[in-house]
Design a protein around this motif. Structure first.
Motif, PDB file in Angstrom:
ATOM      1  N   TRP A  56       0.853  -1.186   0.000  1.00 29.81           N
ATOM      2  CA  TRP A  56       0.000   0.000   0.000  1.00 29.81           C
ATOM      3  C   TRP A  56       0.890   1.239   0.000  1.00 29.81           C
ATOM      4  CZ3 TRP A  56      -5.181   0.401  -0.627  1.00 29.81           C
ATOM      5  CH2 TRP A  56      -5.975  -0.722  -0.392  1.00 29.81           C
ATOM      6  N   TYR A  57       0.541   2.171  -0.880  1.00 28.68           N
ATOM      7  CA  TYR A  57       1.220   3.461  -0.954  1.00 28.68           C
ATOM      8  C   TYR A  57       0.176   4.559  -0.900  1.00 28.68           C
ATOM      9  CZ  TYR A  57       5.729   1.456  -2.319  1.00 28.68           C
ATOM     10  OH  TYR A  57       6.915   0.774  -2.324  1.00 28.68           O
ATOM     11  N   ARG A  58       0.626   5.757  -0.559  1.00 26.86           N
ATOM     12  CA  ARG A  58      -0.248   6.922  -0.555  1.00 26.86           C
ATOM     13  C   ARG A  58       0.423   8.025  -1.357  1.00 26.86           C
ATOM     14  NH1 ARG A  58      -2.015   9.772   5.077  1.00 26.86           N
ATOM     15  NH2 ARG A  58       0.215  10.227   5.247  1.00 26.86           N
ATOM     16  N   GLN A  59      -0.381   8.697  -2.177  1.00 31.73           N
ATOM     17  CA  GLN A  59       0.144   9.803  -2.967  1.00 31.73           C
ATOM     18  C   GLN A  59      -0.687  11.035  -2.684  1.00 31.73           C
ATOM     19  OE1 GLN A  59       0.023   9.249  -7.225  1.00 31.73           O
ATOM     20  NE2 GLN A  59       1.638  10.746  -7.574  1.00 31.73           N
ATOM     21  N   GLY A  94       0.977  16.716  -5.140  1.00 30.10           N
ATOM     22  CA  GLY A  94       2.309  17.287  -5.268  1.00 30.10           C
ATOM     23  C   GLY A  94       3.412  16.503  -4.581  1.00 30.10           C
ATOM     24  N   GLN A  95       3.062  15.367  -4.021  1.00 32.59           N
ATOM     25  CA  GLN A  95       4.050  14.549  -3.319  1.00 32.59           C
ATOM     26  C   GLN A  95       4.340  13.282  -4.102  1.00 32.59           C
ATOM     27  OE1 GLN A  95       5.357  15.638  -0.274  1.00 32.59           O
ATOM     28  NE2 GLN A  95       4.198  17.470  -0.777  1.00 32.59           N
ATOM     29  N   GLY A  96       5.437  12.642  -3.744  1.00 36.18           N
ATOM     30  CA  GLY A  96       5.731  11.339  -4.332  1.00 36.18           C
ATOM     31  C   GLY A  96       4.884  10.272  -3.683  1.00 36.18           C
ATOM     32  N   LEU A  97       5.199   9.039  -3.987  1.00 40.34           N
ATOM     33  CA  LEU A  97       4.479   7.922  -3.388  1.00 40.34           C
ATOM     34  C   LEU A  97       5.089   7.604  -2.027  1.00 40.34           C
ATOM     35  CD1 LEU A  97       3.875   7.587  -6.504  1.00 40.34           C
ATOM     36  CD2 LEU A  97       3.476   5.192  -5.951  1.00 40.34           C
ATOM     37  N   LEU A 146      -2.784   3.897  -3.249  1.00 36.58           N
ATOM     38  CA  LEU A 146      -2.431   2.954  -4.295  1.00 36.58           C
ATOM     39  C   LEU A 146      -2.050   1.610  -3.705  1.00 36.58           C
ATOM     40  CD1 LEU A 146      -0.241   5.284  -6.506  1.00 36.58           C
ATOM     41  CD2 LEU A 146      -2.399   4.281  -7.193  1.00 36.58           C
ATOM     42  N   CYS A 147      -2.487   0.564  -4.372  1.00 42.56           N
ATOM     43  CA  CYS A 147      -2.123  -0.791  -3.997  1.00 42.56           C
ATOM     44  C   CYS A 147      -1.289  -1.379  -5.141  1.00 42.56           C
ATOM     45  CB  CYS A 147      -3.380  -1.625  -3.776  1.00 42.56           C
ATOM     46  SG  CYS A 147      -3.080  -3.363  -3.399  1.00 42.56           S
ATOM     47  N   ALA A 148      -0.319  -2.192  -4.798  1.00 44.72           N
ATOM     48  CA  ALA A 148       0.498  -2.853  -5.805  1.00 44.72           C
ATOM     49  C   ALA A 148       0.757  -4.286  -5.359  1.00 44.72           C
ATOM     50  CB  ALA A 148       1.822  -2.123  -6.015  1.00 44.72           C
ATOM     51  N   ILE A 174      11.184   3.105  -2.144  1.00 42.42           N
ATOM     52  CA  ILE A 174      11.115   4.520  -1.808  1.00 42.42           C
ATOM     53  C   ILE A 174      11.049   5.284  -3.123  1.00 42.42           C
ATOM     54  CG2 ILE A 174      12.215   6.446  -0.628  1.00 42.42           C
ATOM     55  CD1 ILE A 174      11.373   4.156   1.217  1.00 42.42           C
ATOM     56  N   PHE A 175      10.019   6.112  -3.264  1.00 36.60           N
ATOM     57  CA  PHE A 175       9.812   6.855  -4.503  1.00 36.60           C
ATOM     58  C   PHE A 175      10.237   8.309  -4.363  1.00 36.60           C
ATOM     59  CE2 PHE A 175       7.386   4.212  -7.463  1.00 36.60           C
ATOM     60  CZ  PHE A 175       7.023   3.146  -6.663  1.00 36.60           C
ATOM     61  N   GLY A 176      10.654   8.874  -5.477  1.00 37.15           N
ATOM     62  CA  GLY A 176      10.853  10.315  -5.549  1.00 37.15           C
ATOM     63  C   GLY A 176       9.525  11.025  -5.713  1.00 37.15           C
ATOM     64  N   GLN A 177       9.589  12.352  -5.781  1.00 33.99           N
ATOM     65  CA  GLN A 177       8.382  13.164  -5.836  1.00 33.99           C
ATOM     66  C   GLN A 177       7.711  13.120  -7.202  1.00 33.99           C
ATOM     67  OE1 GLN A 177      11.528  14.078  -5.179  1.00 33.99           O
ATOM     68  NE2 GLN A 177      11.591  15.862  -3.839  1.00 33.99           N
ATOM     69  N   GLY A 178       8.414  12.641  -8.195  1.00 40.08           N
ATOM     70  CA  GLY A 178       7.850  12.566  -9.529  1.00 40.08           C
ATOM     71  C   GLY A 178       8.201  13.777 -10.378  1.00 40.08           C
ATOM     72  N   THR A 179       8.288  13.560 -11.685  1.00 42.65           N
ATOM     73  CA  THR A 179       8.512  14.629 -12.652  1.00 42.65           C
ATOM     74  C   THR A 179       7.429  14.540 -13.710  1.00 42.65           C
ATOM     75  OG1 THR A 179      10.910  14.634 -12.365  1.00 42.65           O
ATOM     76  CG2 THR A 179      10.039  15.583 -14.407  1.00 42.65           C
TER      77      THR A 179
END
Lengths: 118, 114
Positions: free
Chosen positions: A34-37, A40-43, A91-93, B103-108
């Protein structure tokens, strides 16, 4: 099914209410995430399941958040007493990674649940 | 703690221009590195990954990325972008021995003008 399925796709709730978000992973995938977005933030990682157990739940933001997985398949993320800052896409993966496998397997993502807390 | 930094939040290019999206991570151990892409209205999907071997990795749709260990970088490149490359791109890392937490970045956000 062919992909990771999440429901509902959109959820609007009032502050203080509890919500449940559901994830159906790809059949046979043992690992579920499980992720949260947020806007304006990443996952942001929340929790990881291998089978029915959660070896890593370090990302759950508070004790209002909990998740379970049953039968090595469906997972439910529950948020109690929702707050406005909980508004985000959840988000689920899933992946086919086994418990002793390397942490490099491809994740398959669902389309997410857009949660709005008013 | 591990972290991933993507330098560009919003990139606008014309078709046929070259693309390079920066990604730096902080972790001293052995890592696995990924680029994920989210096209408008679609799910996040894997673009390419690196876990060992040749540091230059080729992915789908003509994308490639180079792992430079000394710089803790994994920049994404494409020599000539197309309008259909318009999407949001996420760099991600996990440590080779961990439980799978990416771990993800903020995205582009990449916008390609026709």
């Amino acid at each position: 099914g062919a992909g990771v399925s999440q429901s509902p796709s959109n959820k609007v709730t009032e502050k203080g209410k509890d919500v449940e978000l559901r994830c159906d992973p790809i059949s046979g995938h043992t690992a579920l995430y499980w992720y949260r977005q947020s806007l304006g933030q990443g996952l942001e990682f929340l929790i990881y399941f291998q089978g029915n157990s959660a070896p890593d739940k370090s990302g759950l933001p508070s004790d209002r958040f909990s998740a379970e997985r049953t039968g090595g398949s469906v997972s439910t993320l529950t948020i109690q007493r929702t707050q406005q800052e909980d508004s985000a896409v959840y988000l689920c993966a899933s992946s086919a990674r086994s418990g002793g496998g390397r942490a490099n397997e491809k994740l398959f993502f669902g389309s997410g649940t857009q949660l709005s807390v008013l | 703690a591990q972290s991933v930094s993507q330098h560009n939040h919003h990139v606008i290019l014309s078709e046929a221009a070259s693309l390079e999206l920066g990604c730096n991570y902080s972790y001293g151990g052995t890592v696995n590195l990924f680029w994920y892409v989210q096209y408008p209205g679609q799910h996040l999907q894997l673009l390419l990954k690196y876990f060992s071997g040749d540091p230059l990795v080729k992915g789908i749709k003509g994308f490639e990325a180079e792992f430079i260990k000394s710089k803790f970088s994994f920049n994404l490149r494409k020599p000539s972008v197309q309008w259909s490359d318009t999407a949001e791109y996420f760099c991600a890392v996990n440590s080779a021995g961990n439980t799978g937490k990416l771990i993800f970045g903020q995205g582009t956000t990449l916008q390609v003008k026709p």
